[in-house]
Design a protein around this motif. Structure first.
Motif, short mmCIF file in Angstrom:
data_model
loop_
_atom_site.label_atom_id
_atom_site.label_comp_id
_atom_site.label_asym_id
_atom_site.label_seq_id
_atom_site.Cartn_x
_atom_site.Cartn_y
_atom_site.Cartn_z
N GLU A 1 0.83 -1.21 0.00
CA GLU A 1 0.00 0.00 0.00
C GLU A 1 0.86 1.25 0.00
O GLU A 1 0.57 2.22 -0.71
CB GLU A 1 -0.92 -0.01 1.22
CG GLU A 1 -2.02 -1.06 1.15
CD GLU A 1 -2.82 -1.16 2.43
OE1 GLU A 1 -2.59 -0.32 3.33
OE2 GLU A 1 -3.66 -2.07 2.54
N GLU A 2 1.93 1.25 0.80
CA GLU A 2 2.78 2.43 0.84
C GLU A 2 3.51 2.63 -0.47
O GLU A 2 3.66 3.77 -0.94
CB GLU A 2 3.78 2.35 1.99
CG GLU A 2 4.62 3.61 2.11
CD GLU A 2 5.38 3.73 3.42
OE1 GLU A 2 6.07 4.76 3.59
OE2 GLU A 2 5.27 2.82 4.26
N CYS A 3 3.97 1.54 -1.07
CA CYS A 3 4.66 1.65 -2.35
C CYS A 3 3.73 2.24 -3.41
O CYS A 3 4.13 3.12 -4.19
CB CYS A 3 5.15 0.27 -2.79
SG CYS A 3 6.21 0.29 -4.26
N THR A 4 2.50 1.78 -3.42
CA THR A 4 1.51 2.31 -4.37
C THR A 4 1.27 3.79 -4.12
O THR A 4 1.20 4.60 -5.05
CB THR A 4 0.20 1.53 -4.27
OG1 THR A 4 0.43 0.16 -4.59
CG2 THR A 4 -0.85 2.11 -5.21
N ALA A 5 1.16 4.17 -2.85
CA ALA A 5 0.91 5.57 -2.50
C ALA A 5 2.07 6.46 -2.89
O ALA A 5 1.87 7.64 -3.22
CB ALA A 5 0.63 5.68 -1.00
N ARG A 6 3.27 5.93 -2.85
CA ARG A 6 4.46 6.71 -3.19
C ARG A 6 4.72 6.76 -4.70
O ARG A 6 5.62 7.46 -5.15
CB ARG A 6 5.69 6.12 -2.50
CG ARG A 6 5.73 6.35 -1.00
CD ARG A 6 6.89 5.61 -0.36
NE ARG A 6 7.01 5.89 1.06
CZ ARG A 6 7.74 6.89 1.57
NH1 ARG A 6 8.41 7.69 0.75
NH2 ARG A 6 7.80 7.08 2.88
N GLY A 7 3.96 6.02 -5.47
CA GLY A 7 4.17 5.98 -6.92
C GLY A 7 4.05 7.36 -7.56
O GLY A 7 3.33 8.23 -7.08
N ARG A 8 4.78 7.54 -8.64
CA ARG A 8 4.78 8.83 -9.35
C ARG A 8 4.36 8.63 -10.80
O ARG A 8 4.57 7.56 -11.38
CB ARG A 8 6.17 9.46 -9.31
CG ARG A 8 6.65 9.81 -7.91
CD ARG A 8 8.03 10.44 -7.99
NE ARG A 8 9.03 9.48 -8.41
CZ ARG A 8 10.18 9.79 -9.03
NH1 ARG A 8 10.45 11.05 -9.33
NH2 ARG A 8 11.05 8.86 -9.36
N ALA A 9 3.81 9.67 -11.38
CA ALA A 9 3.43 9.63 -12.79
C ALA A 9 4.68 9.72 -13.65
O ALA A 9 5.44 10.69 -13.54
CB ALA A 9 2.47 10.76 -13.11
N GLN A 10 4.90 8.73 -14.47
CA GLN A 10 6.03 8.74 -15.40
C GLN A 10 5.50 9.16 -16.76
O GLN A 10 4.71 8.44 -17.37
CB GLN A 10 6.69 7.36 -15.46
CG GLN A 10 7.91 7.30 -16.35
CD GLN A 10 8.74 6.06 -16.10
OE1 GLN A 10 8.73 5.50 -15.01
NE2 GLN A 10 9.48 5.62 -17.10
N THR A 11 5.92 10.32 -17.23
CA THR A 11 5.29 10.87 -18.42
C THR A 11 5.52 10.01 -19.65
O THR A 11 4.60 9.80 -20.44
CB THR A 11 5.83 12.29 -18.71
OG1 THR A 11 7.21 12.21 -19.06
CG2 THR A 11 5.64 13.18 -17.49
N GLY A 12 6.73 9.54 -19.85
CA GLY A 12 7.02 8.69 -20.99
C GLY A 12 6.90 9.37 -22.33
O GLY A 12 6.83 8.70 -23.36
#
Length: 223
Positions: free
Chosen positions: A137-148
């Protein structure tokens, strides 16, 4: 002169993620006598591509001795660029994407054969099998948008770096299944990958085992 028993492990996270992914591995490596540099790739800026991601890693480890570049998942597209720009002693892929020189990130999925796979599980199960729920859950919450936005451009990697290379396959990986990984590594690196128990996010599921394997890779290097 640098102590050859001590490495500087340069840890590169996967796509849409952060250096936090390595937060359980880093203290184990330090406890084994090593230094650690974990980098947040600048993935949220659309002006950046894999070349700029590599630049950020190179800058973070500048002046450090005995560099071991370690990449997880999408970070594998960045790692060989880094290794070609620094004086690396070792390059390690941890259930990671292996690029060909000049290959655009967007082209990897079909060219590697990954696009032919059929996913039968949820994305959460593919990534987080074996990871404690709170960490997932924490890993998901810390995820960032990668523009690509620049992932369609050819990689700046011109040739494979002349650096000893290891690949660590995760036997329980449901995102990059072992059968696919063995074929991909043989085709692109020309050797049989090493194996370890654990799923795709092994740095969260089995951090000590992973750190100890990385340490072993360092100690096995000829001196």
């Amino acid at each position: 002169m640098a102590d050859s028993s001590t490495a500087t492990f340069v840890l590169i996270h996967g796509g849409g993620s952060t250096s936090w992914d390595w937060h359980l591995v880093a203290p184990v490596l330090k406890g084994l006598g090593h230094e650690v540099v974990a980098v947040d790739l600048p993935i949220e800026d659309p002006a950046n591509g894999v070349g700029e991601y590599a630049d950020a890693v190179v800058e973070a480890c500048a002046g450090r001795p005995n560099l071991v570049v370690v990449a997880h998942s999408w970070g594998g597209l960045v790692a060989p660029i880094v290794a070609s720009r620094i004086d690396a002693e070792l390059l390690v892929f941890v259930t990671a994407m292996v690029p060909l020189p000049g290959e655009a990130p967007n082209d990897w999925w079909a060219a590697s054969g990954f696009s032919d796979l059929e996913a039968s599980e949820s994305e959460e199960d593919q990534f987080y099998n074996g990871v404690p729920a709170a960490l997932a859950e924490e890993c998901t919450a810390r995820g960032r948008a990668q523009t690509g936005e620049r992932d369609g451009e050819p990689s700046p990697l011109k040739a494979w770096p002349d650096v000893p290379t290891r690949f660590l396959l995760c036997r329980d990986d449901r995102f990059f299944p072992p059968v696919f990984v063995r074929a991909m590594v043989n085709d692109r690196l020309g050797f049989v990958p090493d194996e370890i128990d654990g799923g795709h996010m092994i740095a969260l599921a089995r951090p000590r085992e992973l750190a100890e394997r990385l340490h072993r890779y360092w100690t096995e290097l000829p001196r």
